[in-house]
Each structure stands twice: as C-alpha cells, then as structure tokens.
Design a protein around this motif. Structure first.
Motif, mmCIF file in Angstrom:
data_model
loop_
_atom_site.group_PDB
_atom_site.id
_atom_site.type_symbol
_atom_site.label_atom_id
_atom_site.label_comp_id
_atom_site.label_asym_id
_atom_site.label_seq_id
_atom_site.Cartn_x
_atom_site.Cartn_y
_atom_site.Cartn_z
ATOM 1 N N ASN A 1 47.613 36.650 37.112
ATOM 2 C CA ASN A 1 47.153 37.796 37.886
ATOM 3 C C ASN A 1 47.406 39.103 37.129
ATOM 4 O O ASN A 1 46.556 39.998 37.107
ATOM 5 C CB ASN A 1 47.835 37.824 39.259
ATOM 6 N N LEU B 1 41.064 30.288 41.994
ATOM 7 C CA LEU B 1 40.652 31.549 41.402
ATOM 8 C C LEU B 1 39.159 31.504 41.118
ATOM 9 O O LEU B 1 38.657 30.512 40.581
ATOM 10 C CB LEU B 1 41.415 31.787 40.091
ATOM 11 N N LEU C 1 44.792 39.345 34.377
ATOM 12 C CA LEU C 1 43.462 39.663 34.912
ATOM 13 C C LEU C 1 43.370 41.132 35.293
ATOM 14 O O LEU C 1 42.356 41.792 35.035
ATOM 15 C CB LEU C 1 43.149 38.767 36.113
ATOM 16 N N LYS C 2 44.426 41.659 35.894
ATOM 17 C CA LYS C 2 44.432 43.082 36.259
ATOM 18 C C LYS C 2 44.420 43.964 35.022
ATOM 19 O O LYS C 2 43.679 44.943 34.956
ATOM 20 C CB LYS C 2 45.648 43.399 37.124
ATOM 21 N N ASP D 1 46.508 28.505 45.154
ATOM 22 C CA ASP D 1 45.225 29.145 45.451
ATOM 23 C C ASP D 1 44.235 28.934 44.315
ATOM 24 O O ASP D 1 44.616 28.820 43.149
ATOM 25 C CB ASP D 1 45.409 30.646 45.684
ATOM 26 N N HIS E 1 37.988 39.463 40.136
ATOM 27 C CA HIS E 1 38.298 38.097 40.569
ATOM 28 C C HIS E 1 38.704 38.078 42.038
ATOM 29 O O HIS E 1 39.020 39.109 42.631
ATOM 30 C CB HIS E 1 39.439 37.528 39.717
ATOM 31 N N ASN E 2 38.664 36.885 42.600
ATOM 32 C CA ASN E 2 39.102 36.657 43.981
ATOM 33 C C ASN E 2 39.991 35.428 44.006
ATOM 34 O O ASN E 2 39.761 34.467 43.271
ATOM 35 C CB ASN E 2 37.894 36.413 44.910
ATOM 36 N N TRP E 3 40.972 35.486 44.877
ATOM 37 C CA TRP E 3 41.821 34.330 45.115
ATOM 38 C C TRP E 3 41.387 33.701 46.436
ATOM 39 O O TRP E 3 41.189 34.407 47.420
ATOM 40 C CB TRP E 3 43.293 34.740 45.186
ATOM 41 N N SER F 1 55.856 41.639 34.535
ATOM 42 C CA SER F 1 54.935 40.577 34.946
ATOM 43 C C SER F 1 54.176 40.010 33.749
ATOM 44 O O SER F 1 53.761 40.732 32.852
ATOM 45 C CB SER F 1 53.966 41.102 35.997
ATOM 46 N N GLN G 1 43.642 27.223 35.664
ATOM 47 C CA GLN G 1 44.334 28.510 35.624
ATOM 48 C C GLN G 1 45.433 28.512 34.562
ATOM 49 O O GLN G 1 45.580 29.484 33.813
ATOM 50 C CB GLN G 1 44.935 28.841 36.991
#
Length: 139
Positions: A105, A128, A108-109, A126, A115-117, A101, A79
């Motif tokens: 994350n 990814l 990715l947004k 976590d 995606h999933n955490w 930010s 990551q």
C-alpha cells in the motif's frame, strides 16, 4: 537489495538528527548543535539523491509490469509477488526511506497508482485491483 546500505545509512542519519533535536532542548551550545545537525542533513541529502537517482527508470519498469495487471483482482500471492518485484526494481525496501512503511500500500501510494482494496469474506486477505496511474512525482 542493491541500495540496502544506502537505505540503512539514511535511516541512521534520520535517527541521529532526531536525537540531536531532542538534545538541543537540554543543552546550551545551540549553535554547535545546529552545525552538527546541518552537517548530518547535508550528508542525508547527498545519500538520498544517490538512492533516488534512478527512480524514474525504475518507475517505468514497474509500470510495464503493472499495466499487465490493470483491472485484475490480485490475491495474496500476486500481491506478494508484485511487492517483491517493486522492491527489487527500485533496489530498496521502502518507497520513502524517511518513513517507516514499506508494504504494498505504501509503494502504491508513493508511485501514485490508482487502486482499490476489495474485502474478501472468504479469507483474511483483501484483494487488490489496480485501476490506473496518476502522475508520478519522484521523491
């Protein structure tokens, strides 16, 4: 980063515009304040256009890297590497300089990457899993 100076200039302009909006509440020369604010907004827009000019090319380059990672569980090291690759490719810290930010994350947004955490009980980090690509819209 190749666009660090541009990024800082836009953040400074954002802060100046916010300060002018506060000052406007307490001062009576509203027309002059609006003129200064509009001038700052125009400068910000020009810098933003320059900053985001190559985003489609950068997105394509990142997509090539990310396609190799599809449906793979990425731990902390992967990551961090992915985040640095994205930042380096785009040449800036934040996906949207007007927002604070700048983590993975947020990128990715902004890039509309599906995606999933996954909660990793064995560590405090976590995992990814990147599952696909949504429609990318340049800022």
């Amino acid at each position: 980063m190749r666009n660090e100076k541009l990024e800082r200039s836009i953040v400074k302009l954002n802060n100046d515009i916010a300060a002018i909006n506060v000052a406007k509440k307490y001062l009576s020369n509203i027309e002059e304040i609006n003129e200064v604010r509009d001038n700052l907004n125009n400068k910000k827009q020009l810098l933003s256009n320059e900053l985001y000019a190559e985003d489609h090319k950068s997105y394509s380059e990142c997509r090539e890297v990310i396609e190799k990672l599809l449906d793979t569980e990425l731990g902390k090291e992967e990551q961090v590497t992915l985040l640095e690759t994205i930042k380096e490719t785009f040449g800036r810290q934040s996906p949207n300089v007007s927002k604070k930010s700048n983590g993975l994350n947020a990128w990715l947004k902004e890039l509309n990457i599906d995606h999933n955490w996954i909660n990793d009980e064995e560590s405090d980090w976590d995992k990814l899993v990147i599952t696909g690509f949504g429609l990318y819209k340049q800022s």
